[in-house]
Structure formats: C-alpha cells, structure tokens
Design a protein around this motif. Structure first.
Motif, PDB file in Angstrom:
ATOM      1  N   PRO A 268       0.798  -1.234   0.000  1.00 21.47           N
ATOM      2  CA  PRO A 268       0.000   0.000   0.000  1.00 21.47           C
ATOM      3  C   PRO A 268       0.827   1.278   0.000  1.00 21.47           C
ATOM      4  O   PRO A 268       0.255   2.369  -0.040  1.00 21.47           O
ATOM      5  N   SER A 269       2.149   1.165   0.054  1.00 18.81           N
ATOM      6  CA  SER A 269       2.987   2.366   0.083  1.00 18.81           C
ATOM      7  C   SER A 269       4.377   2.054  -0.461  1.00 18.81           C
ATOM      8  O   SER A 269       4.825   0.900  -0.455  1.00 18.81           O
ATOM      9  N   GLN A 270       5.041   3.109  -0.915  1.00 21.37           N
ATOM     10  CA  GLN A 270       6.421   2.967  -1.384  1.00 21.37           C
ATOM     11  C   GLN A 270       7.339   2.595  -0.225  1.00 21.37           C
ATOM     12  O   GLN A 270       8.276   1.809  -0.392  1.00 21.37           O
TER      13      GLN A 270
ATOM     14  N   ALA B  20      14.332  -6.591   2.705  1.00 20.07           N
ATOM     15  CA  ALA B  20      14.307  -7.853   3.453  1.00 20.07           C
ATOM     16  C   ALA B  20      14.277  -9.060   2.537  1.00 20.07           C
ATOM     17  O   ALA B  20      14.843 -10.113   2.856  1.00 20.07           O
ATOM     18  N   VAL B  21      13.601  -8.917   1.388  1.00 17.54           N
ATOM     19  CA  VAL B  21      13.430 -10.033   0.439  1.00 17.54           C
ATOM     20  C   VAL B  21      13.765  -9.506  -0.954  1.00 17.54           C
ATOM     21  O   VAL B  21      12.877  -9.081  -1.702  1.00 17.54           O
ATOM     22  N   PRO B  22      15.039  -9.491  -1.340  1.00 12.35           N
ATOM     23  CA  PRO B  22      15.442  -8.890  -2.615  1.00 12.35           C
ATOM     24  C   PRO B  22      14.765  -9.493  -3.843  1.00 12.35           C
ATOM     25  O   PRO B  22      14.655  -8.831  -4.881  1.00 12.35           O
ATOM     26  N   SER B  23      14.302 -10.741  -3.745  1.00 13.86           N
ATOM     27  CA  SER B  23      13.678 -11.386  -4.903  1.00 13.86           C
ATOM     28  C   SER B  23      12.234 -10.942  -5.139  1.00 13.86           C
ATOM     29  O   SER B  23      11.620 -11.311  -6.147  1.00 13.86           O
ATOM     30  N   ALA B  24      11.671 -10.151  -4.224  1.00 16.47           N
ATOM     31  CA  ALA B  24      10.264  -9.773  -4.319  1.00 16.47           C
ATOM     32  C   ALA B  24      10.001  -8.891  -5.536  1.00 16.47           C
ATOM     33  O   ALA B  24      10.743  -7.936  -5.801  1.00 16.47           O
ATOM     34  N   ARG B  25       8.951  -9.207  -6.283  1.00 16.42           N
ATOM     35  CA  ARG B  25       8.490  -8.396  -7.418  1.00 16.42           C
ATOM     36  C   ARG B  25       7.284  -7.597  -6.934  1.00 16.42           C
ATOM     37  O   ARG B  25       6.191  -8.152  -6.758  1.00 16.42           O
ATOM     38  N   VAL B  26       7.486  -6.295  -6.735  1.00 21.35           N
ATOM     39  CA  VAL B  26       6.529  -5.488  -5.980  1.00 21.35           C
ATOM     40  C   VAL B  26       5.878  -4.424  -6.856  1.00 21.35           C
ATOM     41  O   VAL B  26       6.538  -3.785  -7.676  1.00 21.35           O
ATOM     42  N   THR B  27       4.586  -4.235  -6.669  1.00 19.91           N
ATOM     43  CA  THR B  27       3.838  -3.125  -7.253  1.00 19.91           C
ATOM     44  C   THR B  27       3.169  -2.356  -6.122  1.00 19.91           C
ATOM     45  O   THR B  27       2.483  -2.953  -5.286  1.00 19.91           O
ATOM     46  N   VAL B  28       3.378  -1.042  -6.086  1.00 21.44           N
ATOM     47  CA  VAL B  28       2.760  -0.203  -5.059  1.00 21.44           C
ATOM     48  C   VAL B  28       1.351   0.171  -5.507  1.00 21.44           C
ATOM     49  O   VAL B  28       1.157   0.691  -6.608  1.00 21.44           O
TER      50      VAL B  28
END
Length: 306
Positions: free
Chosen positions: A86-88, A97-105
């Motif tokens: 929900p936020s940048q 913490a989890v460099p492999s995470a593919r994240v969309t805000v």
C-alpha cells in the motif's frame, strides 16, 4: 490468520476450485501451492507491512513469530507472481528484506463516504476532544500520546478519546490501561463502534493523532483529513508519504514534541482550522493522483493486451 487452520482452508479451496491464479490478502504463503498438483497456479500476494520483521521493542513480536514472518515473506518473494504493497515505504522495506520480491505499489484511496456529510448526533462523545482511532498494539505507541496529553490536559479544553480497538484497547498493552486510568475524567476509552458512529466521532474531533512507531500506510489520518479534521502524525517515513503536507509531525519517541503541538493547536482555533484545510486539500489531490494512475495503468494494460 497465521495458523495451521488457515493453511488447511487454502488447501481445501485449491482442491475445490482448481484456479489458474490465487490472490492472498496478507503475507502468509499458502504452502499447498508448493505441491506438484498446484504448481501451475499463479500466486499474487498483498503485503500490508513488514511489522513482524521489526525488533521486538517496535513490533512486540516474539522471536518465533519473527522467524515465521521471514520464512513466509521469503516464500512470497520466490513464488509470488506479484506482491502488492500500500505504500512505497513498505515496498522498499520489503525488497530490503526479500530482494527477490516483485513489488507493485497500490496506494489505498479514501472511500468517497468519508467526503460526505454525517449526522453529528451519531457520535458517542460530546464536547471538544482529541481522538485516536485504532488498536493498542505495541507499535501503535499509545503511551506516548497518553503521556503527552497528561502534560497538557490542564491547559487545553479538549478531552482525549481512544476508540475503535474493542478488546485490544483494554488488553494488548497494559501500559495503556494504567495510563488511561490515571485521568478517568479527561481520558475516555471506547470499544468498537459501528461505522456511522465512527465517522461522526472523527468529524467531531478537533484533532486526530497517529503516534505509530511503524505502519504499512496509515488510513485513519487521511480519512480524518477527508472529514475535515486536523491531523498530527509521528514523523515516520510511511506517514510522511501518505499524509504529505496535510499533517504536522512529531518525533514518536519524544512526548514533549507532541505535547507542544497539542498545546498549540488546542489553544489556537485559527491554526487548527488552517491545519484541517491543509489536510483536506492534500487528500483531495491524493485521490486525484490515485485515480489518474489507475486510469493510466488500465490504458497501458489495454495497449499491451488488445
């Protein structure tokens, strides 16, 4: 939540539905998705915050709970097709913490209901008051607010109201119970309220205070801004991102700094009105930006997949 029963429910649902994709509304990863029969299912996950990875003095979480959270978030990072935050600030903390995470805000908009008039008669509180909405978990930092209010209670007209946490207000943090009991005439602790009463309570407040040490986004402040209520927030990255120029800020470890703001706005109605107007302007602009971003995303999706 966070239990073996939750994992069993997910496994049962996967067996019954046999979906092509699955969205999980919080960070624990469905272990059934690791089974060969479910390997083709595309997992999507929402991570609201990484509170459970924080030190115990912030999160209040035991070491086993922290290890559980890290293991689940690592699975999210490795297996989730996409993780929504929900936020940048939460996205950056998650990727750290989890460099492999593919994240969309995906910022959370304020419900349009908060911009509409409300019947003030629905409020359970009369007179002038300062308001906290939420539970009393450790990271919410309620003792700071109670200590700051105790310093200024004799010099401002507003009482302090703590609402919305139900049993959590009374049991999660014993410090809150003890501090609130020291001034029963000026500090009122409410349980959960129905939505109409909650909205009326927010609209009727002079100030809404959010003293958190950690948050994933922070909805109560921007809901208060939409309602025309002035907001004071702790100076943490995620609240500065969410509230922008619409709030004033204080050090969440310094009750004297919050007390100074309470004294200022509690005595100066003109300054209070100015802060409320600033908040309303910010949340309206924020709503517009979220709407524009959503529209652009839809158009881009259509161009990519005509």
């Amino acid at each position: 939540m966070y239990s073996l029963a939750e994992q069993k429910a997910w496994r049962h649902s996967l067996q019954e539905v046999r979906p092509r994709a699955m969205w999980v509304p919080h960070y624990p990863f469905p272990l059934a998705l690791l089974e060969p029969s479910n390997r083709s299912v595309l997992p999507f996950v929402t991570v609201h915050d990484v509170l459970h990875l924080q030190p115990r003095e912030i999160s209040g979480q035991s070491r086993p709970r922290q290890l559980y959270a890290r293991a689940m978030l690592n699975l999210d990072g490795r297996r989730a097709r996409r993780i929504f935050t929900p936020s940048q600030a939460t996205a950056l903390a998650l990727v750290a913490a989890v460099p492999s995470a593919r994240v969309t805000v995906t910022p959370i908009p304020v419900s349009e209901t908060w911009f509409t008039p409300v019947d003030s008669g629905l409020s359970p509180v009369r007179g002038r008051y300062i308001l906290y909405i939420g539970n009393a978990k450790h990271h919410k930092n309620l003792p700071l607010l109670l200590n700051a209010y105790a310093d200024v209670a004799g010099s401002i007209p507003q009482n302090l109201v703590i609402a919305g946490g139900g049993e959590a207000v009374r049991t999660t943090d014993s410090r809150v119970v003890e501090l609130a009991a020291q001034d029963k005439d000026r500090v009122r602790v409410l349980g959960r309220l129905d939505f109409g009463a909650l909205r009326a309570l927010v609209v009727g407040a002079d100030l809404l205070i959010m003293p958190s040490l950690f948050e994933g986004a922070g909805l109560p402040p921007i809901e208060a801004m939409a309602s025309g209520t002035a907001v004071l927030c702790s100076r943490i990255q995620v609240l500065r991102e969410t509230c922008g120029e619409g709030a004033d800020y204080f050090d969440p470890y310094d009750p004297a700094e919050l007390a100074a703001l309470l004294r200022h706005y509690g005595r100066d109605d003109e300054a209070l009105a100015g802060l409320a107007a600033r908040g309303r302007s910010h949340v309206v602009k924020r709503q517009e930006l979220i709407s524009i971003a959503s529209s652009v995303e839809i158009v881009c999706s259509e161009l990519e997949n005509p």
